[in-house]
Design a protein around this motif. Structure first.
Motif, mmCIF file in Angstrom:
data_model
loop_
_atom_site.group_PDB
_atom_site.id
_atom_site.type_symbol
_atom_site.label_atom_id
_atom_site.label_comp_id
_atom_site.label_asym_id
_atom_site.label_seq_id
_atom_site.Cartn_x
_atom_site.Cartn_y
_atom_site.Cartn_z
ATOM 1 N N PRO A 1 1.871 3.694 39.852
ATOM 2 C CA PRO A 1 2.290 5.009 40.298
ATOM 3 C C PRO A 1 1.484 6.119 39.634
ATOM 4 O O PRO A 1 1.068 6.004 38.488
ATOM 5 C CB PRO A 1 3.758 5.078 39.890
ATOM 6 C CG PRO A 1 3.914 4.082 38.800
ATOM 7 C CD PRO A 1 2.892 3.012 39.061
ATOM 8 N N THR B 1 19.347 11.946 46.287
ATOM 9 C CA THR B 1 18.171 12.740 46.628
ATOM 10 C C THR B 1 18.201 14.035 45.826
ATOM 11 O O THR B 1 19.248 14.671 45.696
ATOM 12 C CB THR B 1 18.087 13.056 48.135
ATOM 13 O OG1 THR B 1 19.288 13.700 48.550
ATOM 14 C CG2 THR B 1 17.868 11.790 48.951
ATOM 15 N N LEU C 1 12.730 13.810 45.405
ATOM 16 C CA LEU C 1 12.946 12.488 44.831
ATOM 17 C C LEU C 1 14.043 11.774 45.609
ATOM 18 O O LEU C 1 15.084 12.374 45.911
ATOM 19 C CB LEU C 1 13.396 12.596 43.373
ATOM 20 C CG LEU C 1 12.428 13.256 42.409
ATOM 21 C CD1 LEU C 1 13.127 13.668 41.144
ATOM 22 C CD2 LEU C 1 11.303 12.299 42.102
ATOM 23 N N ASP D 1 17.014 4.913 45.128
ATOM 24 C CA ASP D 1 17.797 3.810 45.671
ATOM 25 C C ASP D 1 18.441 3.143 44.470
ATOM 26 O O ASP D 1 17.748 2.780 43.510
ATOM 27 C CB ASP D 1 16.843 2.853 46.395
ATOM 28 C CG ASP D 1 17.530 1.645 46.967
ATOM 29 O OD1 ASP D 1 18.755 1.681 47.176
ATOM 30 O OD2 ASP D 1 16.827 0.641 47.211
ATOM 31 N N GLU E 1 14.785 1.751 42.643
ATOM 32 C CA GLU E 1 13.458 2.277 42.968
ATOM 33 C C GLU E 1 13.549 3.778 43.149
ATOM 34 O O GLU E 1 14.547 4.293 43.643
ATOM 35 C CB GLU E 1 12.944 1.640 44.264
ATOM 36 C CG GLU E 1 11.565 2.137 44.655
ATOM 37 C CD GLU E 1 11.057 1.502 45.929
ATOM 38 O OE1 GLU E 1 10.121 0.693 45.841
ATOM 39 O OE2 GLU E 1 11.609 1.814 47.004
ATOM 40 N N ILE E 2 12.486 4.473 42.740
ATOM 41 C CA ILE E 2 12.391 5.913 42.921
ATOM 42 C C ILE E 2 11.172 6.189 43.786
ATOM 43 O O ILE E 2 10.083 5.668 43.524
ATOM 44 C CB ILE E 2 12.225 6.634 41.570
ATOM 45 C CG1 ILE E 2 13.385 6.305 40.646
ATOM 46 C CG2 ILE E 2 12.092 8.144 41.777
ATOM 47 C CD1 ILE E 2 13.173 6.751 39.219
ATOM 48 N N GLN E 3 11.363 7.010 44.812
ATOM 49 C CA GLN E 3 10.249 7.492 45.613
ATOM 50 C C GLN E 3 10.127 8.990 45.373
ATOM 51 O O GLN E 3 11.133 9.676 45.213
ATOM 52 C CB GLN E 3 10.501 7.250 47.097
ATOM 53 C CG GLN E 3 10.590 5.788 47.463
ATOM 54 C CD GLN E 3 10.857 5.620 48.929
ATOM 55 O OE1 GLN E 3 10.073 6.054 49.768
ATOM 56 N NE2 GLN E 3 11.987 5.010 49.249
ATOM 57 N N TYR E 4 8.906 9.497 45.324
ATOM 58 C CA TYR E 4 8.728 10.929 45.113
ATOM 59 C C TYR E 4 7.602 11.469 45.995
ATOM 60 O O TYR E 4 6.693 10.747 46.399
ATOM 61 C CB TYR E 4 8.445 11.235 43.632
ATOM 62 C CG TYR E 4 7.142 10.644 43.143
ATOM 63 C CD1 TYR E 4 5.944 11.347 43.257
ATOM 64 C CD2 TYR E 4 7.100 9.383 42.575
ATOM 65 C CE1 TYR E 4 4.753 10.804 42.821
ATOM 66 C CE2 TYR E 4 5.912 8.827 42.132
ATOM 67 C CZ TYR E 4 4.746 9.544 42.260
ATOM 68 O OH TYR E 4 3.560 9.011 41.839
ATOM 69 N N TRP E 5 7.725 12.759 46.300
ATOM 70 C CA TRP E 5 6.737 13.495 47.072
ATOM 71 C C TRP E 5 6.655 14.888 46.475
ATOM 72 O O TRP E 5 7.688 15.500 46.195
ATOM 73 C CB TRP E 5 7.147 13.651 48.534
ATOM 74 C CG TRP E 5 7.470 12.377 49.241
ATOM 75 C CD1 TRP E 5 6.630 11.625 50.021
ATOM 76 C CD2 TRP E 5 8.730 11.703 49.271
ATOM 77 N NE1 TRP E 5 7.294 10.523 50.504
ATOM 78 C CE2 TRP E 5 8.592 10.551 50.058
ATOM 79 C CE3 TRP E 5 9.981 11.944 48.686
ATOM 80 C CZ2 TRP E 5 9.634 9.659 50.289
ATOM 81 C CZ3 TRP E 5 11.018 11.055 48.915
ATOM 82 C CH2 TRP E 5 10.832 9.944 49.710
ATOM 83 N N ASN F 1 2.333 11.270 46.361
ATOM 84 C CA ASN F 1 3.613 10.588 46.541
ATOM 85 C C ASN F 1 3.485 9.204 45.941
ATOM 86 O O ASN F 1 2.387 8.720 45.710
ATOM 87 C CB ASN F 1 4.022 10.545 48.017
ATOM 88 C CG ASN F 1 3.059 9.729 48.841
ATOM 89 O OD1 ASN F 1 3.093 8.507 48.800
ATOM 90 N ND2 ASN F 1 2.176 10.392 49.588
ATOM 91 N N GLY F 2 4.618 8.593 45.686
ATOM 92 C CA GLY F 2 4.564 7.260 45.120
ATOM 93 C C GLY F 2 5.940 6.654 44.989
ATOM 94 O O GLY F 2 6.958 7.272 45.305
ATOM 95 N N ARG F 3 5.938 5.417 44.530
ATOM 96 C CA ARG F 3 7.162 4.654 44.294
ATOM 97 C C ARG F 3 7.108 4.117 42.880
ATOM 98 O O ARG F 3 6.059 3.669 42.421
ATOM 99 C CB ARG F 3 7.264 3.464 45.238
ATOM 100 C CG ARG F 3 7.455 3.809 46.678
ATOM 101 C CD ARG F 3 7.416 2.529 47.528
ATOM 102 N NE ARG F 3 7.541 2.863 48.914
ATOM 103 C CZ ARG F 3 8.650 2.715 49.625
ATOM 104 N NH1 ARG F 3 9.723 2.206 49.069
ATOM 105 N NH2 ARG F 3 8.684 3.043 50.888
#
Length: 150
Positions: free
Chosen positions: A2, A70, A85, A88, A130-134, A139-141
């Motif tokens: 990431p 979120t 962000l 999950d 898991e964390i996703q971000y933009w 962006n990434g996981r």
């Protein structure tokens, strides 16, 4: 790998008071409501929120512990987009006053007038899978290995 670390995301989360907590109701439909972390963020993949026991979110979590969070931060003064962000995770319910005290801030008395002794209070712990971000530029996981994946 990431582009952002969990430490960097923790610093971002400290600036965001409210998030949206997503659960599934008895029909499987999503139910979403705002929750405050009140700055209780030294983020290691776990978030904590106080609630009353007799709420739909608590009954949803008892039925299905899979949840989503979120968070959104506004753009910077320099025009850089804010960060988004999506977490999950798995929720658990804590009914231990020692844990209440560890996560309590005085501002909670607005909703829980007797503090940690308020009848029917519960602490919701969300452990990230898991964390996703933009952020408008990247962006990434970030998978969190210490938590079970689905």
């Amino acid at each position: 790998m990431p582009a952002r670390s969990l430490e960097e995301l923790s610093r971002q989360l400290q600036k965001i008071d409210f998030c949206m907590l997503q659960t599934k109701d008895e029909t499987g439909a999503f139910s979403v409501r705002p929750m405050s972390n009140n700055g209780d963020v030294d983020y290691d993949g776990e978030s904590y929120f106080f609630s009353y026991e007799q709420t739909r979110k608590v009954s949803d979590i008892e039925r299905d512990a899979r949840v989503g969070l979120t968070f959104t931060a506004p753009p910077s003064l320099l025009g850089k987009p804010g960060i988004f962000l999506a977490i999950d995770g798995t929720a658990s319910l804590i009914r231990d006053k020692v844990q209440f005290k560890a996560h309590w801030v005085k501002d909670f008395e607005r909703w829980f007038p007797e503090g940690i002794d308020t009848a029917g209070i519960v602490l919701i712990k969300v452990s990230a899978i898991e964390i996703q971000y933009w952020d408008g530029e990247e962006n990434g996981r970030i998978p969190l290995a210490k938590h079970e994946s689905r």
